[in-house]
Design a protein around this motif. Structure first.
Motif, mmCIF file in Angstrom:
data_model
loop_
_atom_site.group_PDB
_atom_site.id
_atom_site.type_symbol
_atom_site.label_atom_id
_atom_site.label_comp_id
_atom_site.label_asym_id
_atom_site.label_seq_id
_atom_site.Cartn_x
_atom_site.Cartn_y
_atom_site.Cartn_z
ATOM 1 N N VAL A 145 -5.377 -21.512 -4.373
ATOM 2 C CA VAL A 145 -6.070 -20.935 -3.427
ATOM 3 C C VAL A 145 -5.601 -19.371 -3.525
ATOM 4 N N ARG A 146 -6.650 -18.617 -3.601
ATOM 5 C CA ARG A 146 -6.149 -17.123 -3.572
ATOM 6 C C ARG A 146 -6.865 -16.233 -2.660
ATOM 7 N N THR A 147 -6.112 -15.484 -1.890
ATOM 8 C CA THR A 147 -6.557 -14.702 -0.877
ATOM 9 C C THR A 147 -7.344 -13.503 -1.451
ATOM 10 N N LYS A 148 -8.382 -13.133 -1.248
ATOM 11 C CA LYS A 148 -9.200 -12.096 -1.537
ATOM 12 C C LYS A 148 -9.574 -11.061 -0.306
ATOM 13 N N VAL A 149 -9.306 -9.755 -0.699
ATOM 14 C CA VAL A 149 -9.432 -8.895 0.630
ATOM 15 C C VAL A 149 -10.619 -8.016 0.136
ATOM 16 N N THR A 150 -11.578 -7.755 1.292
ATOM 17 C CA THR A 150 -12.561 -6.809 0.962
ATOM 18 C C THR A 150 -12.396 -5.592 1.699
ATOM 19 N N THR A 151 -12.281 -4.433 0.955
ATOM 20 C CA THR A 151 -11.920 -3.006 1.209
ATOM 21 C C THR A 151 -13.107 -1.995 0.982
#
Length: 344
Positions: A145-151
């Motif tokens: 599982v990989r956290t992705k951050v929208t910036t």
């Protein structure tokens, strides 16, 4: 070290992210036996870097319980050297994620074992044994599982946002790649379904990117709700500031109040109890209005004694919640019996 008395056969489950969660996990480990404590760590921060499989939160908890962590930095190993990184920089390699020479050994061993087909749970158990960690640390899942951050600068993997960019870009959203396909660690689900739990403690970790991935795994949130054990969270926000990490900044950018109230509201009805720092006592009435039982303690952990004191306070709070629930259930049973008797 004085131990904490749990009913026979009962266990504590702690959900942890990195530095903040590891502090409380250490305190709990000092008063609970290895049979009484299980720590489930976030693995959505995991990533592949320089050809290695890196598990930052697992390693932080493991190093902390092994008493080999870098206490000044809060991450990595004490007495570390950086020869490999220095040499890599000379060669023009990627050095934004600093891996110390001794820390590299952990990632090399993990990567080799995973490549041979071992599960992350098995590898973690092996590393803990070799480092003398007797309390059980388990990954939230053996699946990726990989956290992705929208910036504002586009989508970033969490470590790119957290380490490379130093949390500078404003975030507008985040998600967990692979969460729908990932299965929670079986020991975690077995424990949640058992009658062995005395309490489930959500350590003072980032609610969004450290705890939420665990809760999003299939069946975990429902299993926690259905457990007879009280679920308690300790706020990682004190006086509007995250003690460690970007939680307060993320809350502000996501239009969530950067206060303990915002954290309590985010967890919502998952919780039976919520603990805030004594400096936030003025927030007690507002949190109670959310329908939560709330208490205040010294939650800022600067020393080992602070960690142990908070662990003791958290377990005492769990015991009070259990007694309160038992009394309520008894009263309801007596009332039902009285109503039935009155019908005759």
């Amino acid at each position: 070290m004085k131990s904490y008395s749990l009913p026979a056969g009962k266990k504590i489950l702690a959900l942890s992210g990195g530095v903040g969660g590891a502090k409380l996990a250490l305190g709990l480990s000092k008063i609970l036996s290895p049979e009484q404590l299980i720590i489930a760590a976030n693995t959505a921060d995991d990533f592949e870097h320089l050809g290695l499989s890196i598990s930052p939160d697992l390693d932080t908890v493991m190093y902390t319980l092994a008493d080999i962590n870098n206490k000044a930095l809060g991450w990595g190993l004490a007495g570390e050297s950086w020869n490999a990184m220095d040499a890599l920089e000379t060669l023009g390699g990627d050095t934004w994620f600093r891996l110390g020479d001794r820390d590299l050994a952990t990632h090399l061993e993990r990567s080799q074992r995973l490549a041979k087909g071992e599960s992350l749970s098995a590898v973690t158990a092996h590393l803990c044994r070799r480092l003398g960690v007797s309390h059980r640390i388990i990954p939230m899942s053996d699946d990726a599982v990989r956290t992705k951050v929208t910036t504002a600068d586009g989508e970033l993997a969490f470590q790119e946002y957290f380490v490379r960019e130093q949390c500078q870009p404003a975030i507008s959203d985040f998600y967990f790649d692979g969460i729908e396909q990932a299965a929670p660690q079986q020991a975690l689900m077995d424990l949640l379904a058992s009658d062995e739990l005395a309490a489930i403690i959500i350590c003072p970790s980032n609610p969004f990117v450290s705890v939420e991935p665990i809760l999003r795994l299939a069946g975990v949130r429902d299993a926690m709700r259905n457990s007879a054990a009280p679920v308690i969270a300790i706020s990682p926000i004190v006086a509007g500031i995250a003690i460690k990490g970007p939680a307060a900044k993320m809350m502000t950018e996501l239009n969530i109040p950067a206060t303990a109230i915002g954290v309590a509201d985010y967890y919502g009805d998952l919780l039976d109890g919520f603990m805030i720092d004594n400096s936030d006592q003025s927030l007690l009435p507002s949190i109670e209005q959310l329908g939560l039982d709330v208490c205040s303690e010294q939650t800022v952990m600067k020393t080992l004694d602070d960690r142990i004191a908070l662990a003791q306070a958290t377990l005492a709070y769990a015991n009070r919640l259990t007694q309160k629930t038992t009394q309520k259930t008894t009263q309801q049973t007596l009332s039902a019996v009285a109503d039935t008797s009155g019908e005759h």
